[in-house]
Write an enzyme that holds these catalytic residues in place. Structure first.
Site, mmCIF file in Angstrom:
data_model
loop_
_atom_site.group_PDB
_atom_site.id
_atom_site.type_symbol
_atom_site.label_atom_id
_atom_site.label_comp_id
_atom_site.label_asym_id
_atom_site.label_seq_id
_atom_site.Cartn_x
_atom_site.Cartn_y
_atom_site.Cartn_z
ATOM 1 N N ASP A 176 0.817 -1.213 0.000
ATOM 2 C CA ASP A 176 0.000 0.000 0.000
ATOM 3 C C ASP A 176 0.852 1.264 0.000
ATOM 4 O OD1 ASP A 176 -2.093 -1.752 0.112
ATOM 5 O OD2 ASP A 176 -3.159 -0.689 1.698
ATOM 6 N N CYS A 207 1.073 -8.243 5.275
ATOM 7 C CA CYS A 207 0.688 -6.846 5.076
ATOM 8 C C CYS A 207 -0.801 -6.648 4.821
ATOM 9 C CB CYS A 207 1.559 -6.214 4.008
ATOM 10 S SG CYS A 207 3.251 -5.955 4.603
ATOM 11 N N ASP A 208 -1.146 -5.412 4.464
ATOM 12 C CA ASP A 208 -2.470 -4.845 4.666
ATOM 13 C C ASP A 208 -3.656 -5.685 4.198
ATOM 14 O OD1 ASP A 208 -0.646 -2.930 5.324
ATOM 15 O OD2 ASP A 208 -1.766 -1.281 4.483
ATOM 16 N N LYS A 209 -3.718 -6.040 2.924
ATOM 17 C CA LYS A 209 -4.895 -6.745 2.409
ATOM 18 C C LYS A 209 -4.701 -8.251 2.390
ATOM 19 C CE LYS A 209 -6.364 -2.717 1.986
ATOM 20 N NZ LYS A 209 -5.094 -2.169 2.488
ATOM 21 N N CYS A 269 5.392 -2.498 8.413
ATOM 22 C CA CYS A 269 5.795 -1.193 8.963
ATOM 23 C C CYS A 269 5.656 -1.164 10.483
ATOM 24 C CB CYS A 269 4.992 -0.077 8.314
ATOM 25 S SG CYS A 269 5.368 0.124 6.551
ATOM 26 N N GLU A 305 -6.829 4.780 -0.022
ATOM 27 C CA GLU A 305 -6.412 5.338 1.259
ATOM 28 C C GLU A 305 -5.991 6.789 1.067
ATOM 29 O OE1 GLU A 305 -4.794 1.358 3.553
ATOM 30 O OE2 GLU A 305 -3.341 2.791 2.771
ATOM 31 N N SER A 322 -4.919 4.989 5.613
ATOM 32 C CA SER A 322 -3.837 4.089 5.979
ATOM 33 C C SER A 322 -3.826 3.925 7.488
ATOM 34 C CB SER A 322 -2.503 4.671 5.515
ATOM 35 O OG SER A 322 -1.427 4.077 6.195
#
Length: 619
Positions: free
Chosen positions: A81, A122-124, A198, A494, A520
């Site tokens: 992202d 990570c995100d998704k 992150c 985002e 985010s």
């Protein structure tokens, strides 16, 4: 007694061809009859949170084989992202969640696998895999790549004091005219020093922590640093445990190990409670709603609103508090230390199952680092950052000499000494967002919990960024970014750059931002997203005019467009009169591919988790 799914392709005379192909993948004669475990990896060289996962699938696979099963690895996609941020690439991020879920379903069902190990980070990727796990409902365990170490910078010419930092610092300082090119370069070079997700409580780490609270991953999954040699044991243990729970289900008819038996409504409430207590990413709301929908669990925005009013914020990390990062959460006992404090306050359902303990209560007691008898837990949570730039997993073995057991002023606090008695996330309702919108209150300064301002309306993120950088926004403004929802974007971008640039301009505590898009996990400030229904679905955010007054009242959970009901109705009638152009952005120049148009055509608003409108398929 359930029959092993894999027998469909490994037994019977008519499956001779399939067995021949299995043999060609390395399956031996003595292997037929063993359970087949699918290992869904998400390795990619595009994403720092996944760049070190290349060998993780085979690490887990070898342990599965030692435990008496067949392991077969495959890969899913993974989008970064942060790299996709600020341009058209962000349109693809949320839609990738569905592709990941679908790809796992396709691979597991096509090859009749009996169980599943999800290697995410990570995100998704984690939510996509969670959706797949609920859809398949076969024994599943999650193990993530782990967070990266926090960045560190001494300062220009060693004049400034040492400080820790992360990706968001690089974004903010790059747009601040008062920061020199040399300073920006130093931050950029040091913000992301290692592999891993992150370093703050952004979306990736929020979701990996939630898998612990849901009961689908091992203790430490969300906080154990990617670089630490001790994290290797999580992967090995996942390999052993998946075989154990697979045999418990198929050979002992133990349904308590299935994802839907673990991720009950009580478990979803536990996960959301933990997330609120940590001030996690608002994206977790979107994803938990989607996962619950797939699991057939009645978990809605109203439940999140209810929990947000009674759960205190007892852990505050970056981006909400730059004193602490995920490495500090780990040193303080990780997610189970937070769960312990919430349990002491009566905020959890501790009778739920987990994959690694009969009940959550048992797990909390076993992983309590304040109990000197729990030597395994104490050793696990002493894992420290190595302080060396690397993209290699398990590359350092540094240990803290002491743990953070300070529950009054430490990273994780007891409820009596909470950062705030009001939780870190909130749901607001009002005439501009009838089905709700969300805000990370842990990142909002107390001085602007109530805010009234002038609407500055933009119909794309790009236009908003141009307006902010062009100094069109002043103190007291509320930036409205619409037609960026799941359907309107499409893809629900985002808005990290707009919020970061507001801070760069010194407006972080002087302005607000409202959008039907999302944020985010790195976002902080008065940033309100997921306005539902979205503009493209007829939401009132699409009826806001330039210069309107918008009233935000977080303590009372309200957001209000200050016009009469009659005026709002008149604006709606005027919009509907536009016919085919109604509820669409004016003068937005954006290329949208066929794949994205297909996603948008079936997407629901954020209050439903931006899931597919299955009713369209069944017509």
């Amino acid at each position: 007694m359930p029959e092993y799914r894999s027998k469909t392709s490994t037994h019977g005379r008519n499956m001779a061809g399939a067995r021949a192909l299995w043999r060609a993948t390395g399956v031996m004669e003595t292997d037929f009859g063993k359970p087949i475990i699918a290992v869904a990896n998400s390795f990619t060289q595009f994403v720092p949170g996944h760049v070190h996962l290349h060998n993780m699938g085979q690490l887990v696979a070898r342990e599965i084989e030692k435990a008496g099963a067949i392991a077969k690895e495959f890969n899913t996609i993974a989008i970064d992202d942060g790299i996709a941020m600020g341009h058209s690439g962000m349109l693809y991020s949320l839609p990738s969640r569905d592709l990941i879920a679908d790809s796992i379903e396709y691979m597991v069902n096509a090859h009749c696998a009996d169980a599943l190990v999800c290697i995410s980070n990570c995100d998704k990727i984690t939510p996509g895999m969670l959706i797949a796990a609920m859809r398949l409902n076969i024994p599943t365990i999650f193990v993530s790549g782990g967070p990266m170490e926090a960045g560190k910078v001494i300062g220009v010419a060693n004049i400034q004091p040492e400080r820790r930092l992360d990706l968001i610092d690089a974004m903010i300082e790059s747009a601040d005219d008062n920061v020199s090119n040399r300073q920006v370069e130093e931050v950029e070079q040091n913000a992301c020093p290692t592999c891993g997700s992150c370093s703050g409580m952004f979306t990736a780490n929020s979701m990996n922590c939630l898998t612990e609270a849901l009961g689908l991953s091992l203790p430490g999954n969300g906080s154990y640093l990617a670089t630490h040699v001790g994290r290797k044991e999580l992967f090995l243990e996942a390999g052993r445990m998946i075989v154990e729970i697979t045999k418990r289900y198929y050979e002992q008819n133990d349904e308590t190990v299935l994802p839907r038996s673990i991720a009950t409504k009580k478990a979803f409430e536990n996960a959301m409670t933990m997330d609120i207590a940590m001030g996690g990413s608002t994206n977790t709301i979107l994803h938990l709603l989607a996962v619950a929908n797939e699991a057939g669990v009645d978990f809605k925005m109203a439940d999140i609103d209810r929990l947000s009013r009674v759960v205190p914020c007892i852990c505050k990390t970056a981006p909400n508090n730059h004193d602490y990062y995920m490495e500090d959460v780990h040193r303080a006992g990780g997610i189970f230390a937070i769960l312990k404090e919430l349990d002491k306050a009566g905020k959890l359902h501790t009778d739920v199952h987990t994959i690694h303990a009969p009940t959550l209560k048992d797990a909390i007691e076993k992983w309590d680092i304040t109990n000197p008898e729990n030597t395994r837990a104490i050793e696990r949570f002493k894992a420290a950052p190595g302080g060396v730039r690397t993209t290699q997993a398990f590359s350092q073995n540094r240990m803290w000499k002491t743990l953070d057991l300070d529950r009054e002023k430490g990273c994780i606090r007891d409820v009596a000494h909470a950062y705030s008695q009001d939780g870190g996330l909130a749901v607001l309702f009002g005439n501009i967002a009838e089905r709700g919108c969300v805000v990370k209150t842990a990142g909002v300064d107390e001085s602007i919990l109530k805010f009234t301002g002038r609407a500055r309306v933009f119909e794309s993120q790009e236009d908003a960024v141009e307006g902010i950088l062009g100094n069109q926004i002043v103190a007291g403004d509320i930036v409205i970014i619409r037609y960026e929802g799941p359907k309107g974007g499409p893809g629900m971008q985002e808005m990290l750059y707009p919020t970061s640039y507001l801070k760069s301009k010194g407006l972080g505590k002087a302005c607000a931002l409202l959008t039907d898009g999302r944020f985010s996990g790195g976002t902080s400030g008065l940033s309100i997203g997921h306005a539902s229904p979205e503009a493209a679905e007829g939401g009132a955010i699409g009826l806001v005019h330039e210069g309107d007054t918008v009233e935000i009242d977080i303590p009372n959970r309200s957001i209000h467009l200050a016009i009469s009901d009659e005026e709002l109705a008149a604006r709606r009638a005027e919009m509907e009169a536009r016919g085919s152009k109604a509820w669409k952005p004016e003068n937005r120049d954006r290329y949208v591919s066929a794949a994205l148009r297909a996603y948008g055509a079936m997407a629901t608003s954020a209050d439903k988790g931006a899931v597919r409108d299955v009713a369209q398929i069944e017509r």
